[in-house]
Design an enzyme around this catalytic site. Structure first.
Site, PDB file in Angstrom:
ATOM      1  N   ARG A  87       4.705  46.705  13.411  1.00  0.00           N
ATOM      2  CA  ARG A  87       5.402  46.064  12.280  1.00  0.00           C
ATOM      3  C   ARG A  87       4.428  45.653  11.187  1.00  0.00           C
ATOM      4  NH1 ARG A  87       7.102  40.800  11.492  1.00  0.00           N
ATOM      5  NH2 ARG A  87       6.584  40.245  13.645  1.00  0.00           N
TER       6      ARG A  87
ATOM      7  N   TYR B 196      21.131  53.862  -9.278  1.00  0.00           N
ATOM      8  CA  TYR B 196      21.701  54.290  -7.994  1.00  0.00           C
ATOM      9  C   TYR B 196      22.680  53.236  -7.475  1.00  0.00           C
ATOM     10  CZ  TYR B 196      21.616  54.950  -2.901  1.00  0.00           C
ATOM     11  OH  TYR B 196      21.962  55.090  -1.588  1.00  0.00           O
TER      12      TYR B 196
ATOM     13  N   ASP C 290      11.653  52.702 -10.363  1.00  0.00           N
ATOM     14  CA  ASP C 290      12.087  53.645  -9.334  1.00  0.00           C
ATOM     15  C   ASP C 290      11.857  55.048  -9.881  1.00  0.00           C
ATOM     16  OD1 ASP C 290      13.358  55.305  -7.555  1.00  0.00           O
ATOM     17  OD2 ASP C 290      15.262  54.224  -7.552  1.00  0.00           O
TER      18      ASP C 290
ATOM     19  N   LYS D 256      13.467  62.019  -0.514  1.00  0.00           N
ATOM     20  CA  LYS D 256      13.744  62.847  -1.681  1.00  0.00           C
ATOM     21  C   LYS D 256      12.523  63.720  -1.981  1.00  0.00           C
ATOM     22  CE  LYS D 256      17.509  60.341  -1.667  1.00  0.00           C
ATOM     23  NZ  LYS D 256      17.230  59.131  -0.871  1.00  0.00           N
TER      24      LYS D 256
END
Length: 393
Positions: free
Chosen positions: A59, A112, A184, A209
């Site tokens: 983590r 988005y 972004d 993507k």
């Protein structure tokens, strides 16, 4: 007499400490482990205190994640980067690291649908106010910014109508208010634009993507100023939103061909956009390469290599025409609620990516029932034009 451990003991320890040898693998090695071991406390503490490179617990970060982070930071020209479990985990990590309850965010409404849900639904529950703007309208952005604004969020190329905000101008506006700018750049990738070069503080991507490129590796990544990235990393670790080793490993494999893929995506999108713009069944095409696009001049200035493979187009026949086209195109160009694969796909934003928005907001964004978002792959553009032409009739 040498003690020989029981088979159960030997099985539990099998292969745990086999050195890899001096040869280095050409492909990055996969370290699929959640924890590491140390010879003594001093060695462990040197890593925990940042005095030496190393990994402790998954983590907090791991080998494959760190390799991906360094690769993306290098491509973005960033001081540091942090990998996350998804693109939305990246954005959430940014917001929660940099904006406190009672804070203010200015964000592009042309974003988005998942981003909009975070801004419209989740952040108000945390006491964070968002003002939505058209990031391509500098006057509107300036009116929204205040000394209380902690973050300006924009998309390098907007989803799904491929608008092109003027990043350097937005950075200049934000600087006057002491506001951090986060971009972004999922639709563009560092192969086409590097927001940090234009003065942005942070850039983030959805890894499945263009960075990964093959719809296989999940994840997100944030790159930028080392101090800001460290704050985001702390947020990501606290949220438990760390990217897994296997996805980081796969993403790095895809990253190696990014510039080659982006050239093919861009060339294909330009050809397809020109074809669709001339087709009688198509009412409108959103792509910056077209002369009528409202941001064609800005796109030519900021994206000298083109704007990638994303475009959207509106069918004159509305929703019935959309349903018919999807049936006619499948399986050559399938319906898929994602983007940026090497194969061309399409989606209906009004009922998928932006389905959480009310009808009046969809209308404001130009997301109509007849709008299709097309993610142009790396296929031969002539084949795509032929398939679309046959399906459109």
């Amino acid at each position: 007499m040498t003690h020989i451990p029981n088979l159960t003991t030997r099985a539990a320890r099998a292969g745990a400490h086999s050195p890899p040898g001096r040869a280095l693998p050409l492909a990055p090695a996969l370290h699929q482990t959640t924890v590491n071991t140390y010879p003594d406390l001093a060695a462990l503490h040197r890593v925990l205190d940042g005095e030496e490179d190393g990994q402790v617990y998954y983590r907090f970060g791991h080998y494959n994640g760190q390799v991906l982070e360094r690769a993306v930071a290098d491509l973005e020209g960033a001081a540091d980067a942090v990998a996350t479990a998804s693109g939305m985990a990246a954005l959430t990590g940014v917001v929660l690291a940099l904006v406190e309850s009672g804070g203010h965010v200015v964000a592009d409404r042309n974003a988005y649908g998942g981003t909009r849900h975070l801004l419209d639904v989740d952040l108000p529950r945390l006491g964070i106010e968002t003002t939505l703007v058209d990031a391509a309208d500098l006057a509107e952005v300036e009116r929204a910014l205040t000394r209380r604004t902690g973050l300006l969020l924009v998309e390098a190329l907007t989803n799904p109508t491929v608008r092109v905000p003027d990043l350097p101008a937005l950075v200049d506006l934000a600087a006057g208010f002491g506001t951090t700018v986060a971009v972004d750049a999922t639709f563009a990738s560092p192969a086409l634009v590097r927001p940090l070069d234009h003065g942005a503080d942070l850039v983030w991507h959805s890894v499945p993507k263009y960075l990964g490129g093959h719809s296989a590796a999940m994840g997100g990544v944030v790159a930028g100023d080392a101090g800001l990235v460290d704050l985001v990393r702390q947020s990501v670790v606290s949220l438990g939103a760390t990217l897994g080793p296997f996805d980081a490993w796969m993403a790095l494999l895809g990253l190696k061909t990014l510039p080659l893929r982006m050239r093919a995506h861009t060339q294909g999108a330009v050809a397809v956009a020109a074809f669709l713009a001339a087709h009688p069944a198509v009412a409108h095409v959103h792509h910056p390469s077209l002369p009528g696009h409202p941001h064609a001049t800005t796109a030519a200035r900021l994206y000298p290599e083109g704007t990638g493979g994303m475009l959207s187009f509106e069918l004159a026949g509305g929703r019935p025409a959309v349903d018919d086209l999807i049936r006619r195109l499948g399986p050559a160009i399938p319906l898929s609620p994602s983007l940026a694969d090497v194969a061309t796909t399409l989606v209906h934003p009004a009922t998928t990516t932006h389905r959480s928005l009310p009808p009046d907001e969809l209308a404001l964004l130009g997301v109509t029932e007849g709008l299709i978002r097309l993610s142009v792959g790396v296929e031969d553009p002539a084949d795509l034009v032929a398939e679309l032409g046959a399906a459109l009739g």
